[in-house]
Design an enzyme around this catalytic site. Structure first.
Site, PDB file in Angstrom:
ATOM      1  N   HIS A 126      62.958  62.625  33.243  1.00 27.80           N
ATOM      2  CA  HIS A 126      61.854  62.917  32.329  1.00 27.80           C
ATOM      3  C   HIS A 126      60.910  61.704  32.301  1.00 27.80           C
ATOM      4  O   HIS A 126      61.356  60.571  32.443  1.00 27.80           O
ATOM      5  CB  HIS A 126      62.472  63.141  30.949  1.00 27.80           C
ATOM      6  CG  HIS A 126      61.540  63.653  29.915  1.00 27.80           C
ATOM      7  ND1 HIS A 126      60.676  62.839  29.211  1.00 27.80           N
ATOM      8  CD2 HIS A 126      61.347  64.909  29.439  1.00 27.80           C
ATOM      9  CE1 HIS A 126      59.990  63.566  28.339  1.00 27.80           C
ATOM     10  NE2 HIS A 126      60.377  64.828  28.462  1.00 27.80           N
ATOM     11  N   ASP A 204      69.652  58.345  29.322  1.00 30.62           N
ATOM     12  CA  ASP A 204      68.858  59.263  28.514  1.00 30.62           C
ATOM     13  C   ASP A 204      69.748  60.479  28.232  1.00 30.62           C
ATOM     14  O   ASP A 204      70.003  61.296  29.124  1.00 30.62           O
ATOM     15  CB  ASP A 204      67.604  59.639  29.315  1.00 30.62           C
ATOM     16  CG  ASP A 204      66.804  60.763  28.667  1.00 30.62           C
ATOM     17  OD1 ASP A 204      67.301  61.373  27.701  1.00 30.62           O
ATOM     18  OD2 ASP A 204      65.701  61.047  29.164  1.00 30.62           O
ATOM     19  N   GLN A 207      69.277  65.638  26.609  1.00 33.38           N
ATOM     20  CA  GLN A 207      69.725  67.009  26.896  1.00 33.38           C
ATOM     21  C   GLN A 207      71.246  67.102  26.958  1.00 33.38           C
ATOM     22  O   GLN A 207      71.785  68.143  27.336  1.00 33.38           O
ATOM     23  CB  GLN A 207      69.122  67.506  28.217  1.00 33.38           C
ATOM     24  CG  GLN A 207      67.615  67.566  28.233  1.00 33.38           C
ATOM     25  CD  GLN A 207      67.030  68.654  27.327  1.00 33.38           C
ATOM     26  OE1 GLN A 207      67.739  69.549  26.865  1.00 33.38           O
ATOM     27  NE2 GLN A 207      65.744  68.570  27.057  1.00 33.38           N
ATOM     28  N   LYS A 230      66.563  68.203  19.077  1.00 35.30           N
ATOM     29  CA  LYS A 230      67.137  69.148  20.052  1.00 35.30           C
ATOM     30  C   LYS A 230      68.552  69.553  19.644  1.00 35.30           C
ATOM     31  O   LYS A 230      69.215  70.314  20.335  1.00 35.30           O
ATOM     32  CB  LYS A 230      67.153  68.522  21.443  1.00 35.30           C
ATOM     33  CG  LYS A 230      65.755  68.211  21.998  1.00 35.30           C
ATOM     34  CD  LYS A 230      65.860  67.627  23.386  1.00 35.30           C
ATOM     35  CE  LYS A 230      64.612  66.897  23.826  1.00 35.30           C
ATOM     36  NZ  LYS A 230      63.466  67.741  24.069  1.00 35.30           N
ATOM     37  N   CYS A 370      57.426  67.610  31.776  1.00 39.27           N
ATOM     38  CA  CYS A 370      57.432  66.133  31.736  1.00 39.27           C
ATOM     39  C   CYS A 370      58.345  65.581  32.827  1.00 39.27           C
ATOM     40  O   CYS A 370      59.050  64.572  32.612  1.00 39.27           O
ATOM     41  CB  CYS A 370      57.854  65.599  30.379  1.00 39.27           C
ATOM     42  SG  CYS A 370      56.803  66.159  29.035  1.00 39.27           S
TER      43      CYS A 370
HETATM   44  N1  C6P Z   1      62.155  67.080  26.665  1.00 41.63           N
HETATM   45  C1  C6P Z   1      61.529  69.372  27.119  1.00 41.63           C
HETATM   46  O1  C6P Z   1      60.939  70.415  26.844  1.00 41.63           O
HETATM   47  P1  C6P Z   1      61.627  63.100  22.676  1.00 41.63           P
HETATM   48  O2  C6P Z   1      60.302  63.764  22.890  1.00 41.63           O
HETATM   49  O3  C6P Z   1      61.491  61.622  22.563  1.00 41.63           O
HETATM   50  O4  C6P Z   1      62.438  63.718  21.605  1.00 41.63           O
HETATM   51  O5  C6P Z   1      62.480  63.399  24.011  1.00 41.63           O
HETATM   52  C2  C6P Z   1      61.951  63.073  25.267  1.00 41.63           C
HETATM   53  C3  C6P Z   1      62.883  63.506  26.335  1.00 41.63           C
HETATM   54  C4  C6P Z   1      63.558  62.546  27.068  1.00 41.63           C
HETATM   55  N2  C6P Z   1      64.446  62.888  28.000  1.00 41.63           N
HETATM   56  C5  C6P Z   1      64.721  64.164  28.284  1.00 41.63           C
HETATM   57  C6  C6P Z   1      65.752  64.471  29.326  1.00 41.63           C
HETATM   58  C7  C6P Z   1      64.069  65.186  27.603  1.00 41.63           C
HETATM   59  O6  C6P Z   1      64.351  66.458  27.880  1.00 41.63           O
HETATM   60  C8  C6P Z   1      63.117  64.852  26.613  1.00 41.63           C
HETATM   61  C9  C6P Z   1      62.326  65.926  25.911  1.00 41.63           C
HETATM   62  C10 C6P Z   1      61.455  68.230  26.128  1.00 41.63           C
HETATM   63  O7  C6P Z   1      62.179  69.246  28.145  1.00 41.63           O
HETATM   64  C11 C6P Z   1      60.042  67.946  25.738  1.00 41.63           C
HETATM   65  S1  C6P Z   1      59.071  67.354  27.079  1.00 41.63           S
END
Ligand code: C6P
Length: 412
Positions: A126, A204, A207, A230, A370
């Site tokens: 991401h 990270d 997910q 999430k 992203c």
């Molecule tokens: N992915 C998706 O629709 P935040 O925005 O900080 O809570 O998370 C960012 C982020 C970082 N790493 C991974 C693997 C992610 O999936 C995400 C967020 C969402 O896939 C929004 S782009």
């Protein structure tokens, strides 16, 4: 710990947002990788906090401030217990995964990465786990190197000996891919990093934590980031877990109230971790909501959520694969994937697919998610993505497929 059967019908009834109709159809919410819906237990915790305990933390010496501080710190302790942290002090509250990763890039990276050093990333990642490292590399003159992925979205681990070495300062990868659904072999990767380099490992877990039980004592990382929204908690709250000795010696990320010990004219000293990294009034209600979300999730057996999602993924892949012109991305072995199912249709652009699905009450995401390096790897500008959570059912998959038939009728 009491366990509760994973019965999606009973679970759904606890999520008010899932009970609505959209464009005249009962909502089918398949955009859980973007954000999950919230159970009543979390909504009530937020209302309870604001209705009776609302105050600032660590400042006042009045009853409400004490209650707010206790609730905020109790939520931190709950997170620590949930992820197997050695102590609540290893859990830093952040706005989410993105802020947690930036905290490491600035707080640790600026002090430890220099000219000619290397940072190893993966093309699967991401943007939140790419761009902070790019900014760091540009500022410090470091080199970025990439773990490539195979046709099914799995890391090419055979390349590690040529990627890792004495100059590797950071390896930053995701536990589960948001764009492909790959559940990565995180522990074997970290073992290789330890064998071949002195790098710190940043994971990270955005997910992963919502879907599988992660245990910091087992994973072996140095830093691990995740978001509350999430996993049934509110937006604007997340965590960075870090090894105590690394957090202790790290520089603050932001300056302000709450994070100091003594402030003088020219310099200041810092509060102990984790408060050193929590400048300003924090998202107290968010932390309370995250504690409530974890309490609610902890009633289900370890592994039950992922198992349920994998069954739905397998069914969705089977049904999607029967559509002429459909391509499904990610691992073919269901045991290697999460509840994320990205796909394309030959007949329609992913944005058109999601727009038409929306008219049928089916919410999915379309775009590059992203993860533009993933799109480049597979030569597609975008995918449509269905992503499941514990309240989804096979009926939801059937509704997705029915709605895709409408797409085929219009574009096919
Ligand atoms: N992915 C998706 O629709 P935040 O925005 O900080 O809570 O998370 C960012 C982020 C970082 N790493 C991974 C693997 C992610 O999936 C995400 C967020 C969402 O896939 C929004 S782009």
């Amino acid at each position: 710990m009491s366990t509760r059967p994973l019965d999606p019908a009973a679970i759904r009834a606890e999520f008010p947002a899932l009970a609505q109709s959209v464009h005249g159809h009962p909502l089918v919410y398949l955009d859980n990788a973007a954000t999950s819906q919230k159970p009543r237990a979390v909504l009530e915790a937020l209302e309870g906090y604001y209705s009776s305990d609302n105050a600032n933390v660590h400042r006042g010496i009045h009853e409400l401030s004490r209650r707010a501080t206790d609730a905020y710190e109790a939520a931190r302790a709950r997170v620590a217990g949930w992820i197997g942290a050695a102590s609540p002090n290893e859990v830093v509250w952040t706005r989410g995964t993105t802020e947690a990763l930036n905290l490491v890039a600035y707080g640790w990276g600026l002090d430890h990465v220099g000219e000619g050093d290397e940072i190893v990333l993966s093309v699967q990642d991401h943007h939140s786990n790419l761009v902070p490292w790019q900014l760091l590399a540009q500022r410090r003159g470091a080199r970025l190197r990439y773990i490539e992925i195979d046709d099914e979205g799995r890391w090419q681990l055979d390349d590690l000996p040529s990627l890792l070495g004495e100059r590797t300062r950071i390896v930053a990868v995701s536990h589960v891919s948001n764009a492909l659904g790959t559940v990565n072999p995180i522990r074997p990767l970290i073992d290789e990093v330890r064998r071949l380099s002195p790098a710190v490992v940043v994971v990270d877990g955005a997910q992963a934590v919502p879907h599988l039980r992660v245990d910091m004592t087992q994973i072996g990382a140095d830093f691990y980031a995740f978001s509350g929204h999430k996993m049934c908690a509110p937006t604007g709250i997340g965590c960075l877990w870090g090894r105590a000795e690394l957090l202790d010696e790290m520089s603050p990320f932001q300056g302000g109230g709450e994070m100091i010990s003594i402030v003088d004219r020219d310099m200041s000293t810092w509060a102990a971790v984790p408060h050193k990294f929590e400048a300003g009034t924090p998202n107290i209600a968010g932390a309370v909501g995250m504690g409530a979300a974890i309490e609610w999730l902890s009633h289900f057996d370890d592994g039950a959520v992922l198992e349920h999602e994998q069954q739905l993924s397998a069914y969705a892949v089977e049904r999607l694969s029967a559509i002429p012109g459909a391509t499904v991305f990610g691992p073919s072995n269901v045991a290697e994937r999460s509840g994320v199912v990205p796909f394309t249709l030959a007949s329609a652009h992913p944005h058109d697919i999601s727009t038409i699905l929306d008219t049928q009450g089916v919410a999915i995401r379309a775009g590059h998610h992203c993860a533009q390096l993933v799109m480049k790897r597979y030569g597609t500008p975008a995918t449509a993505r269905a992503s499941f959570y514990l309240y989804n059912t096979r009926d939801d998959v059937d509704r997705l497929i029915e709605a895709l038939e409408t797409v085929e009728d219009i574009f096919g």
